[in-house]
Scaffold this motif. Structure first.
Motif, mmCIF file in Angstrom:
data_model
loop_
_atom_site.group_PDB
_atom_site.id
_atom_site.type_symbol
_atom_site.label_atom_id
_atom_site.label_comp_id
_atom_site.label_asym_id
_atom_site.label_seq_id
_atom_site.Cartn_x
_atom_site.Cartn_y
_atom_site.Cartn_z
ATOM 1 N N PHE A 158 0.835 -1.206 0.000
ATOM 2 C CA PHE A 158 0.000 0.000 0.000
ATOM 3 C C PHE A 158 0.872 1.259 0.000
ATOM 4 C CE2 PHE A 158 -2.127 3.466 2.209
ATOM 5 C CZ PHE A 158 -3.261 3.609 1.436
ATOM 6 N N ILE A 159 1.933 1.249 0.815
ATOM 7 C CA ILE A 159 2.824 2.416 0.866
ATOM 8 C C ILE A 159 3.473 2.642 -0.494
ATOM 9 C CG2 ILE A 159 4.994 3.283 1.854
ATOM 10 C CD1 ILE A 159 4.109 1.926 4.514
ATOM 11 N N GLN A 160 3.943 1.568 -1.137
ATOM 12 C CA GLN A 160 4.557 1.706 -2.459
ATOM 13 C C GLN A 160 3.551 2.253 -3.470
ATOM 14 O OE1 GLN A 160 6.092 -2.201 -3.216
ATOM 15 N NE2 GLN A 160 8.029 -1.785 -2.192
ATOM 16 N N ARG A 198 3.770 5.830 -5.476
ATOM 17 C CA ARG A 198 3.725 5.880 -6.930
ATOM 18 C C ARG A 198 2.579 6.741 -7.453
ATOM 19 N NH1 ARG A 198 3.444 0.037 -8.029
ATOM 20 N NH2 ARG A 198 4.777 -0.549 -6.346
ATOM 21 N N SER A 199 1.523 6.858 -6.661
ATOM 22 C CA SER A 199 0.351 7.602 -7.113
ATOM 23 C C SER A 199 0.601 9.103 -7.205
ATOM 24 C CB SER A 199 -0.834 7.353 -6.175
ATOM 25 O OG SER A 199 -0.636 8.041 -4.945
ATOM 26 N N GLY A 200 1.630 9.571 -6.501
ATOM 27 C CA GLY A 200 1.905 11.004 -6.509
ATOM 28 C C GLY A 200 1.130 11.768 -5.456
#
Length: 194
Positions: free
Chosen positions: A177-179, A183-185
């Protein structure tokens, strides 16, 4: 008294001191400081105090303490506190009693999966068995100032306590979830508003 030579070297380098410059500050020879850092020589308490003062840390953070509780000792203590035999723990964890005995005598290093099974049966966090017994505060001086400040936040401490109670699958989910979040910005969008 044994000294953490590698820790001295690491902290010295993090603070931007060369070996010669730091030796001058502490008022010892370069070769003696090098031997201390390589743990080839053990300095006097007076020298340890000078080094700690120059690094701006308490001297006890440079002194090695004996490891009080190995994984095996911790396992045996928790098992006995709960009135379980090696056999009963092994049966509930679906392991062999011989393996439990070998772990308790520090003859084998169990896999994380095995530790999770044992911890589940004993109602304990796997972190309890794998984390070192020393006080985590001795690592804090090596962290950068932003991280040290962040670790003082009560919400961050609450999150870290929750992480220690997670099993392997839950921890993988949180890390994924953190990654995904990074990545989502969205993490950059949130910091730019501050």
């Amino acid at each position: 008294m044994l000294i953490h030579g590698n820790k001295i070297r690491l902290l010295r380098e993090q603070r931007g001191y060369t070996l010669s410059r730091f030796a001058k500050i502490v008022n010892i020879s370069i070769s003696y400081l090098s031997e201390i850092e390589r743990e080839a020589k053990q300095p006097s308490l007076k020298t340890v105090s000078k080094i700690a003062e120059a690094l701006n840390i308490p001297k006890n953070q440079l002194i090695k303490t004996t490891k009080l509780d190995s994984l095996g000792k911790k396992l045996k203590q928790v098992r006995e506190e709960q009135g379980m035999t090696q056999q009963s723990l092994a049966e509930e964890a679906k392991l062999s009693a011989g393996l439990i005995g070998q772990i308790e005598h520090d003859k084998v290093q169990p896999s994380l999966k095995t530790i999770e099974k044992i911890a589940s049966v004993l109602g304990t966090s796997p972190c309890y068995f794998v984390l070192e017994s020393y006080d985590g505060e001795e690592m804090i001086p090596s962290f950068n100032p932003e991280l040290r400040e962040l670790l003082q936040d009560e919400q961050v401490q609450a999150v870290l306590r929750q992480v220690c109670t997670m099993n392997g699958e839950e921890l993988k989910f949180v890390l994924n979830f953190i990654q995904l979040f990074k990545r989502s910005g969205l993490s950059e969008a949130g910091t730019s508003k501050c």
